[in-house]
Design a protein around this motif. Structure first.
Motif, PDB file in Angstrom:
ATOM      1  N   LEU A 164     -19.371   5.025   6.720  1.00  0.00           N
ATOM      2  CA  LEU A 164     -18.961   4.339   7.872  1.00  0.00           C
ATOM      3  C   LEU A 164     -17.526   4.688   8.332  1.00  0.00           C
ATOM      4  O   LEU A 164     -16.841   5.188   7.796  1.00  0.00           O
ATOM      5  CB  LEU A 164     -19.084   2.632   7.502  1.00  0.00           C
ATOM      6  CG  LEU A 164     -20.506   2.462   6.693  1.00  0.00           C
ATOM      7  CD1 LEU A 164     -20.327   1.045   6.283  1.00  0.00           C
ATOM      8  CD2 LEU A 164     -21.484   2.557   7.664  1.00  0.00           C
ATOM      9  N   ARG A 165     -17.683   4.558   9.912  1.00  0.00           N
ATOM     10  CA  ARG A 165     -16.389   4.641  10.439  1.00  0.00           C
ATOM     11  C   ARG A 165     -15.696   3.212  10.701  1.00  0.00           C
ATOM     12  O   ARG A 165     -16.309   2.784  11.441  1.00  0.00           O
ATOM     13  CB  ARG A 165     -16.861   5.577  11.782  1.00  0.00           C
ATOM     14  CG  ARG A 165     -17.262   6.910  11.481  1.00  0.00           C
ATOM     15  CD  ARG A 165     -17.940   7.630  12.649  1.00  0.00           C
ATOM     16  NE  ARG A 165     -18.150   8.905  12.022  1.00  0.00           N
ATOM     17  CZ  ARG A 165     -17.502  10.211  12.238  1.00  0.00           C
ATOM     18  NH1 ARG A 165     -16.376   9.851  12.458  1.00  0.00           N
ATOM     19  NH2 ARG A 165     -18.038  11.078  11.452  1.00  0.00           N
ATOM     20  N   LEU A 166     -14.512   3.322  10.087  1.00  0.00           N
ATOM     21  CA  LEU A 166     -13.889   2.151  10.430  1.00  0.00           C
ATOM     22  C   LEU A 166     -12.301   2.524  10.939  1.00  0.00           C
ATOM     23  O   LEU A 166     -11.743   3.582  10.579  1.00  0.00           O
ATOM     24  CB  LEU A 166     -13.404   1.506   8.758  1.00  0.00           C
ATOM     25  CG  LEU A 166     -14.705   0.851   8.249  1.00  0.00           C
ATOM     26  CD1 LEU A 166     -14.134   0.159   7.007  1.00  0.00           C
ATOM     27  CD2 LEU A 166     -15.277  -0.155   9.164  1.00  0.00           C
ATOM     28  N   LYS A 167     -11.776   1.444  11.778  1.00  0.00           N
ATOM     29  CA  LYS A 167     -10.312   1.526  12.156  1.00  0.00           C
ATOM     30  C   LYS A 167      -9.534   0.927  10.909  1.00  0.00           C
ATOM     31  O   LYS A 167     -10.052  -0.083  10.316  1.00  0.00           O
ATOM     32  CB  LYS A 167     -10.169   0.878  13.367  1.00  0.00           C
ATOM     33  CG  LYS A 167     -11.014   1.546  14.596  1.00  0.00           C
ATOM     34  CD  LYS A 167     -10.366   1.115  15.810  1.00  0.00           C
ATOM     35  CE  LYS A 167     -11.212   1.695  17.113  1.00  0.00           C
ATOM     36  NZ  LYS A 167     -12.722   1.078  17.147  1.00  0.00           N
ATOM     37  N   ALA A 168      -8.240   1.376  10.913  1.00  0.00           N
ATOM     38  CA  ALA A 168      -7.237   0.793  10.000  1.00  0.00           C
ATOM     39  C   ALA A 168      -7.313  -0.679  10.170  1.00  0.00           C
ATOM     40  O   ALA A 168      -7.350  -1.225  11.400  1.00  0.00           O
ATOM     41  CB  ALA A 168      -5.803   1.347  10.001  1.00  0.00           C
ATOM     42  N   GLY A 169      -7.373  -1.494   9.106  1.00  0.00           N
ATOM     43  CA  GLY A 169      -7.459  -2.996   9.068  1.00  0.00           C
ATOM     44  C   GLY A 169      -8.707  -3.819   9.148  1.00  0.00           C
ATOM     45  O   GLY A 169      -8.843  -4.992   9.284  1.00  0.00           O
ATOM     46  N   GLU A 170      -9.619  -3.034   9.804  1.00  0.00           N
ATOM     47  CA  GLU A 170     -10.766  -3.566  10.486  1.00  0.00           C
ATOM     48  C   GLU A 170     -11.634  -4.024   9.415  1.00  0.00           C
ATOM     49  O   GLU A 170     -11.739  -3.592   7.921  1.00  0.00           O
ATOM     50  CB  GLU A 170     -11.887  -2.289  11.223  1.00  0.00           C
ATOM     51  CG  GLU A 170     -12.952  -2.864  11.746  1.00  0.00           C
ATOM     52  CD  GLU A 170     -13.631  -1.801  12.552  1.00  0.00           C
ATOM     53  OE1 GLU A 170     -13.148  -0.509  12.602  1.00  0.00           O
ATOM     54  OE2 GLU A 170     -14.826  -2.066  12.945  1.00  0.00           O
ATOM     55  N   GLY A 184      -9.044  -1.664   4.377  1.00  0.00           N
ATOM     56  CA  GLY A 184      -8.044  -1.818   5.481  1.00  0.00           C
ATOM     57  C   GLY A 184      -7.273  -0.452   5.710  1.00  0.00           C
ATOM     58  O   GLY A 184      -6.472  -0.109   6.667  1.00  0.00           O
ATOM     59  N   PHE A 185      -7.467   0.243   4.687  1.00  0.00           N
ATOM     60  CA  PHE A 185      -6.937   1.939   4.994  1.00  0.00           C
ATOM     61  C   PHE A 185      -7.630   2.862   4.797  1.00  0.00           C
ATOM     62  O   PHE A 185      -7.450   3.876   5.379  1.00  0.00           O
ATOM     63  CB  PHE A 185      -5.674   1.923   3.763  1.00  0.00           C
ATOM     64  CG  PHE A 185      -4.791   0.642   3.820  1.00  0.00           C
ATOM     65  CD1 PHE A 185      -3.737   0.628   4.640  1.00  0.00           C
ATOM     66  CD2 PHE A 185      -4.791  -0.405   2.817  1.00  0.00           C
ATOM     67  CE1 PHE A 185      -2.766  -0.278   4.807  1.00  0.00           C
ATOM     68  CE2 PHE A 185      -4.022  -1.626   2.929  1.00  0.00           C
ATOM     69  CZ  PHE A 185      -2.878  -1.553   3.941  1.00  0.00           C
ATOM     70  N   PHE A 215       0.862  -1.275   0.038  1.00  0.00           N
ATOM     71  CA  PHE A 215      -0.121  -0.054  -0.090  1.00  0.00           C
ATOM     72  C   PHE A 215       0.954   1.332   0.025  1.00  0.00           C
ATOM     73  O   PHE A 215       1.880   1.289   0.698  1.00  0.00           O
ATOM     74  CB  PHE A 215      -0.982   0.021   1.307  1.00  0.00           C
ATOM     75  CG  PHE A 215      -1.760   1.106   1.107  1.00  0.00           C
ATOM     76  CD1 PHE A 215      -3.177   0.977   0.466  1.00  0.00           C
ATOM     77  CD2 PHE A 215      -1.674   2.087   1.946  1.00  0.00           C
ATOM     78  CE1 PHE A 215      -3.861   1.854   0.547  1.00  0.00           C
ATOM     79  CE2 PHE A 215      -2.666   3.410   1.839  1.00  0.00           C
ATOM     80  CZ  PHE A 215      -3.637   3.242   1.063  1.00  0.00           C
ATOM     81  N   PRO A 216       0.610   2.205  -0.752  1.00  0.00           N
ATOM     82  CA  PRO A 216       1.337   3.298  -0.878  1.00  0.00           C
ATOM     83  C   PRO A 216       1.145   4.366   0.098  1.00  0.00           C
ATOM     84  O   PRO A 216       0.813   5.425  -0.018  1.00  0.00           O
ATOM     85  CB  PRO A 216       0.994   4.029  -2.275  1.00  0.00           C
ATOM     86  CG  PRO A 216      -0.646   3.664  -2.466  1.00  0.00           C
ATOM     87  CD  PRO A 216      -0.601   2.294  -1.497  1.00  0.00           C
ATOM     88  N   HIS A 217       1.731   3.942   1.338  1.00  0.00           N
ATOM     89  CA  HIS A 217       1.741   4.942   2.609  1.00  0.00           C
ATOM     90  C   HIS A 217       2.331   6.199   2.398  1.00  0.00           C
ATOM     91  O   HIS A 217       1.833   7.273   2.818  1.00  0.00           O
ATOM     92  CB  HIS A 217       2.313   4.170   3.795  1.00  0.00           C
ATOM     93  CG  HIS A 217       1.496   2.993   4.378  1.00  0.00           C
ATOM     94  ND1 HIS A 217       0.240   3.377   5.032  1.00  0.00           N
ATOM     95  CD2 HIS A 217       1.556   1.718   4.361  1.00  0.00           C
ATOM     96  CE1 HIS A 217      -0.242   2.148   5.394  1.00  0.00           C
ATOM     97  NE2 HIS A 217       0.497   1.277   5.041  1.00  0.00           N
ATOM     98  N   VAL A 218       3.574   6.014   1.801  1.00  0.00           N
ATOM     99  CA  VAL A 218       4.565   7.204   1.717  1.00  0.00           C
ATOM    100  C   VAL A 218       3.669   8.223   0.797  1.00  0.00           C
ATOM    101  O   VAL A 218       3.646   9.243   1.094  1.00  0.00           O
ATOM    102  CB  VAL A 218       5.810   6.976   0.921  1.00  0.00           C
ATOM    103  CG1 VAL A 218       6.622   8.210   0.987  1.00  0.00           C
ATOM    104  CG2 VAL A 218       6.545   5.724   1.970  1.00  0.00           C
TER     105      VAL A 218
END
Ligand SMILES: Cc1cc2nc3c(=O)[nH]c(=O)nc-3n(C[C@H](O)[C@H](O)[C@H](O)COP(=O)(O)OP(=O)(O)OC[C@H]3O[C@@H](n4cnc5c(N)ncnc54)[C@H](O)[C@@H]3O)c2cc1C
Length: 368
Positions: free
Chosen positions: A160-166, A139-140, A22-25
Motif C-alpha cells: 500500500l502507498r501511504l503518506k507519512a502519518g496517514e 506513520g513512518f 522515532f529514530p529519524h537520524v
C-alpha cells in the motif's frame, strides 16, 4: 560491515532524551548509506543482499544494526522482509516500480498481525476494511506490505502507498521497551487498492519454509541486542575494577557462551534457509532450533548482566537500562513454545543421525 565497525545508529542525543522518539537520524543515515536499497538485486540498483550467496553479509549487517540499536534493527528487518517478499513473489513490473520506491528512500515494512475482531479484509471491488496491529513504523513506513483476507478465506499480499502519518494510531504503544519502533495500529477501512498493489498469488505469504524460516533475520537482529548487553556488562566490570572477581568471571563466561553459541546457530539457520537444499520441515526445524536458543540465551544474558552490574544497571543514565528493556521486549516473538516443541518433535520423529540433520550448506563467503 566489519566485525569492529559501527554504523553509528544509536539514538541521537535529542532522540535519546525520550526513548519513544522515532529514530529519524538513524533511518536517514541508513538511507544515505544506500542500505535501504541494498537488498535489491544489482540489476535493480541494489547490492544483491537478498541473493543466497550474500546471506552472510545480510546476517552480519542485521546483527551490526541490532547491536547499535534494536529499534532501528527491527525497522530495518521489516524493510528487508518486505523487499525479500516483493523480490520472491511480485511480477517483474511491480518489482521494478517498488525497487524505484526503495531507491527513492521509502521505508517498507511487513504488517501481518491484526486485531482479533477487526482483521484486514479485501472485498471483490478492491476495497479494504479493518486494521493491522503491532505494525512497526506506523506513520513512518510509507510502503507497508500487508496481508488481507479475501471473501474465499485466502490471504493476499498487498503493498500500500501511504503518506507519512496517514492512518497511524500509536496511542496504545505504551510499552516496556522498543518504544522508538512506533509500533501501532493502522486502520485501512475505506482505502481502495490501486493498480500494482498485489504481490504474488493468494496465500503466497504463508508458503513454507519461507514463512517460518524468515525468522532467521529477526534472530540476527536480536543477536546484536544480546551482544550490546554483554558488551555493556563487560565495560561495567572493567570500569568498576571488578573483572578479577571469580564470581564475576564465571557469570561473564556464561554470558559469552550464550552469545557465541547463538551466533553459530543463527549463522547455521541463515545458511540452510539460503541454500534451499533441505526438505522444508528440516529447514524450519533448523531455524526453530536457533529461535529456541536465542529466546533462552537472550533471557540468560539479561539475568547475568543484572546480577553482575547490580542496581546501577537499572538507573536510566546507565546504557544497560534501555538495552535490557529493548531486548526483553523484542525477544517476544510469535509462538515460542511451538518453535521449541515443533523442532524437538521433528528430530524425535526422523531417522537421520543427529550429526547429519543440518549438513554444512554454507554458501561462498558465508563463514560465521
Ligand atoms: C517490537 C515489536 C515490533 C513488532 N512489529 C510487528 C510488525 O511490524 N508487523 C507485524 O505483523 N507484527 C509485529 N510484531 C508482532 C509480532 O510479530 C508478534 O505478533 C508478537 O511479537 C507476538 O508476541 P506474543 O508474545 O504475543 O506471542 P504469542 O504467540 O501470543 O506467545 C505468547 C505465549 O503464548 C504461547 N502461545 C502461542 N500460541 C498459543 C496457543 N495457541 N495456545 C496456547 N499458548 C500459545 C506462546 O508459546 C507464548 O508462551 C511486533 C512485535 C514486537 C515485540
Amino acid at each position: 560491515m566489519s566485525a569492529h565497525s559501527s554504523l553509528h545508529l544509536a539514538a541521537s542525543p535529542i532522540e535519546a532524551a525520550s526513548d519513544d522518539a522515532f529514530p529519524h537520524v538513524a533511518i536517514g543515515r541508513l538511507r544515505r548509506m544506500g542500505r535501504l536499497s541494498a537488498p535489491l538485486p544489482t540489476a535493480l540498483g541494489g547490492e544483491g543482499l537478498c541473493e543466497p550467496e550474500r546471506v552472510g553479509d545480510l546476517r552480519r549487517l542485521l546483527t551490526e544494526i541490532g547491536r547499535d540499536s534494536l529499534p532501528v534493527g527491527r525497522l530495518y528487518e521489516g524493510h528487508v522482509n518486505a523487499l525479500a517478499l516483493v523480490l520472491r513473489y511480485a511480477d517483474a513490473e511491480t518489482r521494478e516500480v517498488l525497487a524505484r520506491d526503495a531507491l527513492d528512500g521509502h521505508l517498507f515494512g511487513v504488517w501481518n498481525t491484526e486485531p482479533k475482531d477487526n482483521g484486514l479484509t479485501l472485498d471483490p471491488a478492491g476495497r479494504l476494511r479493518g486494521a493491522k496491529s503491532f505494525a512497526s513504523g506506523a506513520g513512518f513506513v510509507t510502503r507497508p506490505l500487508v496481508t488481507a483476507r479475501m471473501p474465499d478465506g485466502r490471504s493476499l499480499m498487498l503493498i500500500l502507498r501511504l503518506k507519512a502519518g496517514e492512518r497511524a494510531d500509536l496511542s496504545e504503544w505504551r510499552v516496556h521497551g522498543m518504544r522508538a519502533t512506533a509500533t501501532g495500529t493502522v486502520d485501512f477501512s475505506g482505502l481502495h487498492v490501486g493498480e500494482g498493489a498485489v504481490i504474488g498469488a493468494p496465500d503466497d505469504y504463508f508458503r513454507q519454509p519461507f514463512f517460518f524460516a524468515g525468522a532467521w533475520r529477526f534472530l540476527a537482529v536480536q543477536l546484536g541486542g544480546m551482544e550490546a548487553v554483554v558488551e555493556t556488562h563487560r565495560a561495567h566490570m572493567r570500569a568498576t575494577g571488578r573483572s578479577s572477581d571469580p564470581h564475576q568471571q564465571a557469570r561473564f563466561g556464561r554470558s559469552l557462551i550464550a552469545l557465541e553459541s547463538c551466533r553459530l546457530l543463527v549463522a547455521q539457520a541463515a545458511d540452510i534457509v539460503a541454500a534451499e537444499a533441505l526438505p522444508p520441515e528440516r529447514v524450519i526445524a533448523g531455524v526453530n532450533l536457533a529461535r529456541a536458543a536465542v529466546d533462552q540465551a537472550g533471557l540468560d544474558v539479561l539475568t547475568l548482566a543484572q546480577r553482575s552490574v547490580g542496581l546501577a544497571g537499572f538507573l536510566d543514565d546507565h546504557p544497560l537500562e534501555a538495552q535490557m528493556r529493548d531486548l526483553a521486549t523484542y525477544l517476544r516473538q510469535p509462538a515460542p513454545d511451538f518453535a521449541l516443541t515443533g523442532m524437538a518433535a521433528h528430530v524425535l520423529d526422523c531417522e537421520t543421525p543427529l550429526h547429519a540433520l543440518w549438513p554444512e550448506v554454507r554458501s561462498q563467503g558465508c563463514e560465521a
